[in-house]
Write a protein that holds these residues in place. Structure first.
Motif, PDB file in Angstrom:
ATOM      1  N   VAL A  15       0.859  -1.192   0.000  1.00 17.95           N
ATOM      2  CA  VAL A  15       0.000   0.000   0.000  1.00 17.95           C
ATOM      3  C   VAL A  15       0.888   1.233   0.000  1.00 17.95           C
ATOM      4  O   VAL A  15       1.746   1.395   0.877  1.00 17.95           O
ATOM      5  CB  VAL A  15      -0.922   0.015   1.230  1.00 17.95           C
ATOM      6  CG1 VAL A  15      -1.709   1.322   1.297  1.00 17.95           C
ATOM      7  CG2 VAL A  15      -1.883  -1.173   1.199  1.00 17.95           C
ATOM      8  N   GLU A  16       0.704   2.085  -0.979  1.00 20.13           N
ATOM      9  CA  GLU A  16       1.461   3.335  -1.070  1.00 20.13           C
ATOM     10  C   GLU A  16       0.469   4.477  -1.211  1.00 20.13           C
ATOM     11  O   GLU A  16       0.112   4.890  -2.311  1.00 20.13           O
ATOM     12  CB  GLU A  16       2.431   3.297  -2.254  1.00 20.13           C
ATOM     13  CG  GLU A  16       3.555   2.269  -2.087  1.00 20.13           C
ATOM     14  CD  GLU A  16       4.505   2.266  -3.271  1.00 20.13           C
ATOM     15  OE1 GLU A  16       4.079   2.676  -4.358  1.00 20.13           O
ATOM     16  OE2 GLU A  16       5.662   1.841  -3.099  1.00 20.13           O
ATOM     17  N   ASP A  17      -0.006   4.967  -0.091  1.00 19.69           N
ATOM     18  CA  ASP A  17      -0.978   6.065  -0.066  1.00 19.69           C
ATOM     19  C   ASP A  17      -0.658   6.909   1.159  1.00 19.69           C
ATOM     20  O   ASP A  17      -0.615   6.393   2.279  1.00 19.69           O
ATOM     21  CB  ASP A  17      -2.405   5.515   0.013  1.00 19.69           C
ATOM     22  CG  ASP A  17      -3.456   6.604  -0.183  1.00 19.69           C
ATOM     23  OD1 ASP A  17      -3.465   7.570   0.623  1.00 19.69           O
ATOM     24  OD2 ASP A  17      -4.261   6.489  -1.106  1.00 19.69           O
ATOM     25  N   GLU A  18      -0.422   8.201   0.966  1.00 21.21           N
ATOM     26  CA  GLU A  18      -0.001   9.067   2.065  1.00 21.21           C
ATOM     27  C   GLU A  18      -1.032   9.142   3.178  1.00 21.21           C
ATOM     28  O   GLU A  18      -0.689   9.413   4.329  1.00 21.21           O
ATOM     29  CB  GLU A  18       0.308  10.474   1.536  1.00 21.21           C
ATOM     30  CG  GLU A  18       1.539  10.535   0.639  1.00 21.21           C
ATOM     31  CD  GLU A  18       1.862  11.958   0.217  1.00 21.21           C
ATOM     32  OE1 GLU A  18       1.070  12.863   0.563  1.00 21.21           O
ATOM     33  OE2 GLU A  18       2.895  12.154  -0.456  1.00 21.21           O
ATOM     34  N   GLY A  19      -2.291   8.898   2.848  1.00 25.23           N
ATOM     35  CA  GLY A  19      -3.330   9.003   3.854  1.00 25.23           C
ATOM     36  C   GLY A  19      -3.566   7.731   4.633  1.00 25.23           C
ATOM     37  O   GLY A  19      -4.364   7.716   5.579  1.00 25.23           O
ATOM     38  N   ILE A  20      -2.876   6.645   4.261  1.00 26.90           N
ATOM     39  CA  ILE A  20      -3.099   5.345   4.883  1.00 26.90           C
ATOM     40  C   ILE A  20      -1.858   4.909   5.666  1.00 26.90           C
ATOM     41  O   ILE A  20      -0.755   4.876   5.109  1.00 26.90           O
ATOM     42  CB  ILE A  20      -3.451   4.273   3.831  1.00 26.90           C
ATOM     43  CG1 ILE A  20      -4.701   4.692   3.033  1.00 26.90           C
ATOM     44  CG2 ILE A  20      -3.666   2.918   4.497  1.00 26.90           C
ATOM     45  CD1 ILE A  20      -5.955   4.834   3.861  1.00 26.90           C
ATOM     46  N   ALA A  21      -2.033   4.584   6.935  1.00 23.42           N
ATOM     47  CA  ALA A  21      -0.944   4.059   7.755  1.00 23.42           C
ATOM     48  C   ALA A  21      -0.805   2.562   7.516  1.00 23.42           C
ATOM     49  O   ALA A  21      -1.805   1.861   7.354  1.00 23.42           O
ATOM     50  CB  ALA A  21      -1.221   4.319   9.230  1.00 23.42           C
ATOM     51  N   VAL A  22       0.437   2.094   7.467  1.00 20.32           N
ATOM     52  CA  VAL A  22       0.724   0.681   7.213  1.00 20.32           C
ATOM     53  C   VAL A  22       1.626   0.165   8.328  1.00 20.32           C
ATOM     54  O   VAL A  22       2.731   0.676   8.528  1.00 20.32           O
ATOM     55  CB  VAL A  22       1.416   0.490   5.850  1.00 20.32           C
ATOM     56  CG1 VAL A  22       1.718  -0.986   5.613  1.00 20.32           C
ATOM     57  CG2 VAL A  22       0.553   1.055   4.727  1.00 20.32           C
ATOM     58  N   GLU A  23       1.166  -0.850   9.055  1.00 23.35           N
ATOM     59  CA  GLU A  23       1.942  -1.442  10.139  1.00 23.35           C
ATOM     60  C   GLU A  23       2.084  -2.941   9.877  1.00 23.35           C
ATOM     61  O   GLU A  23       1.116  -3.689  10.002  1.00 23.35           O
ATOM     62  CB  GLU A  23       1.252  -1.195  11.483  1.00 23.35           C
ATOM     63  CG  GLU A  23       1.100   0.290  11.812  1.00 23.35           C
ATOM     64  CD  GLU A  23       0.493   0.524  13.180  1.00 23.35           C
ATOM     65  OE1 GLU A  23       0.313  -0.455  13.936  1.00 23.35           O
ATOM     66  OE2 GLU A  23       0.190   1.690  13.491  1.00 23.35           O
ATOM     67  N   PRO A  24       3.281  -3.402   9.487  1.00 18.84           N
ATOM     68  CA  PRO A  24       3.485  -4.830   9.193  1.00 18.84           C
ATOM     69  C   PRO A  24       3.115  -5.706  10.387  1.00 18.84           C
ATOM     70  O   PRO A  24       3.419  -5.377  11.531  1.00 18.84           O
ATOM     71  CB  PRO A  24       4.979  -4.912   8.878  1.00 18.84           C
ATOM     72  CG  PRO A  24       5.362  -3.527   8.451  1.00 18.84           C
ATOM     73  CD  PRO A  24       4.511  -2.607   9.268  1.00 18.84           C
ATOM     74  N   LEU A  25       2.474  -6.817  10.089  1.00 15.68           N
ATOM     75  CA  LEU A  25       2.063  -7.763  11.124  1.00 15.68           C
ATOM     76  C   LEU A  25       2.865  -9.056  11.065  1.00 15.68           C
ATOM     77  O   LEU A  25       3.454  -9.481  12.045  1.00 15.68           O
ATOM     78  CB  LEU A  25       0.569  -8.097  10.990  1.00 15.68           C
ATOM     79  CG  LEU A  25      -0.433  -7.010  11.361  1.00 15.68           C
ATOM     80  CD1 LEU A  25      -1.843  -7.517  11.119  1.00 15.68           C
ATOM     81  CD2 LEU A  25      -0.261  -6.589  12.812  1.00 15.68           C
ATOM     82  N   LEU A  26       2.850  -9.693   9.916  1.00 12.80           N
ATOM     83  CA  LEU A  26       3.503 -10.994   9.788  1.00 12.80           C
ATOM     84  C   LEU A  26       3.828 -11.259   8.329  1.00 12.80           C
ATOM     85  O   LEU A  26       3.280 -10.622   7.435  1.00 12.80           O
ATOM     86  CB  LEU A  26       2.600 -12.103  10.346  1.00 12.80           C
ATOM     87  CG  LEU A  26       1.157 -12.140   9.839  1.00 12.80           C
ATOM     88  CD1 LEU A  26       1.003 -13.089   8.673  1.00 12.80           C
ATOM     89  CD2 LEU A  26       0.216 -12.549  10.970  1.00 12.80           C
ATOM     90  N   GLU A  27       4.765 -12.162   8.112  1.00 20.82           N
ATOM     91  CA  GLU A  27       5.125 -12.573   6.758  1.00 20.82           C
ATOM     92  C   GLU A  27       4.611 -13.990   6.547  1.00 20.82           C
ATOM     93  O   GLU A  27       4.764 -14.842   7.416  1.00 20.82           O
ATOM     94  CB  GLU A  27       6.625 -12.510   6.540  1.00 20.82           C
ATOM     95  CG  GLU A  27       7.015 -12.583   5.082  1.00 20.82           C
ATOM     96  CD  GLU A  27       8.489 -12.275   4.871  1.00 20.82           C
ATOM     97  OE1 GLU A  27       9.293 -13.207   5.054  1.00 20.82           O
ATOM     98  OE2 GLU A  27       8.817 -11.125   4.535  1.00 20.82           O
ATOM     99  N   VAL A  28       3.988 -14.218   5.403  1.00 18.42           N
ATOM    100  CA  VAL A  28       3.288 -15.479   5.195  1.00 18.42           C
ATOM    101  C   VAL A  28       3.866 -16.233   3.996  1.00 18.42           C
ATOM    102  O   VAL A  28       4.414 -15.638   3.080  1.00 18.42           O
ATOM    103  CB  VAL A  28       1.789 -15.223   4.979  1.00 18.42           C
ATOM    104  CG1 VAL A  28       1.167 -14.574   6.195  1.00 18.42           C
ATOM    105  CG2 VAL A  28       1.569 -14.344   3.765  1.00 18.42           C
TER     106      VAL A  28
END
Length: 298
Positions: free
Chosen positions: A143-156
């Motif tokens: 996700v590359e959107d300045e208005g959206i926060a991205v917090e990694p959770l896990l790698e699958v």
């Protein structure tokens, strides 16, 4: 302005009687008279003519505007009460849902509020977040959107489906490079371009381009083609729970390790979604406790 005094004044203005107004707002008549005098003192203006009874021009204004103010106050109370009772809306891709049900259940228990799950791919989640139709998303794509926060959770992990009689069918995990000469069944790029590109990155890391003989949008279609001996089929981990007659499902490795697709918690930065800190804490506790299972999705 005290809304209780305002209600007393409006009751008096509407009934034209101190006695009836007192009954309407559950006060004694002296208490009603005291509330009206206190309101006049606060506003520094006469609101009511006692004999004969009537409203002054200031009282007429207060009656009209006061009714509107009370309606607004009631609406505000309803909105606040509803917000306090409202559940959390979480977007989850269909192909993540099976693996993430335990996580979503842990979230519901931690928040002590309903968790409404809406099936959405990552691009749909981003749009719904920006339009206020979603509180959180569990995204399997970048996700590359300045208005959206991205917090990694896990790698699958990725998996691969092989025909039951394939030479590698007995392996615990399959190194992708060993499938270099195999015919592949892949999802078409137009079905979900970001996910298709994620698959292509895995092949690039393994050092070859797949020879694609058939395309399959859905897992059952891909598995049926594998069972028929058409080719091998890389797919997203949660589908391993579905029936797969005629095929074996194996973890896929590249360079001795499982390639991963990152799942992240996404949400709108402004306004901040409800229960943000509680959501973060419950997800962290669940994952650190080892209850989370590897899954993949978009």
């Amino acid at each position: 302005m005290d809304l209780r005094k305002l209600r007393a004044f409006i009751a008096l203005a509407e009934t034209g009687s101190f006695r009836r107004a007192a009954q309407k707002v559950f006060l004694t008549q002296p208490a009603l008279s005291q509330a009206i005098r206190a309101l006049e003192k606060e506003l520094k203006v006469e609101l009511v003519r006692r004999r004969p009874f009537g409203l002054t021009p200031a009282g007429e204004v207060l009656l009209e505007e006061g009714r509107a103010l009370l309606r607004q106050a009631q609406l505000l109370e309803e909105r606040v009460r509803k917000a306090g009772q409202q559940g959390v809306r979480v977007g989850v891709p269909e192909n993540l849902l099976l693996d993430l049900l335990p996580l979503l259940d842990a979230l519901r228990k931690a928040l002590k509020t309903p968790v409404e799950v809406l099936e959405m791919h990552t691009p749909e989640q981003v749009l719904a977040l920006k339009e206020g139709r979603l509180d959180y998303g569990l995204a399997g794509l970048k996700v590359e959107d300045e208005g959206i926060a991205v917090e990694p959770l896990l790698e699958v992990p990725f998996y691969v489906a092989l025909p039951e009689d394939h030479p590698l069918a007995q392996e615990e995990a399959v190194e992708l490079a060993r499938l270099r000469e195999e015919p592949f069944i892949l999802m078409p790029k137009e079905a979900l371009p970001p996910l298709y590109e994620a698959f292509m990155e895995v092949f690039k890391e393994a050092g070859f381009q797949p020879r694609v003989v058939r395309e399959a949008v859905r897992f059952p279609q891909g598995i049926s083609l594998v069972a028929a001996g058409i080719g091998v089929y890389p797919f997203l981990a949660p589908y391993r729970y579905l029936p797969h007659p005629g095929a074996v499902l194996k973890p896929l490795w590249v360079g001795g390790r499982p390639p991963g697709l990152r799942v992240a918690l996404i949400y709108r930065k402004d306004p901040v979604p409800p229960h943000l800190e509680a959501v973060r804490e419950s997800l962290r506790t669940f994952l650190e406790g080892g209850s989370g299972q590897g899954s993949a999705g978009a």
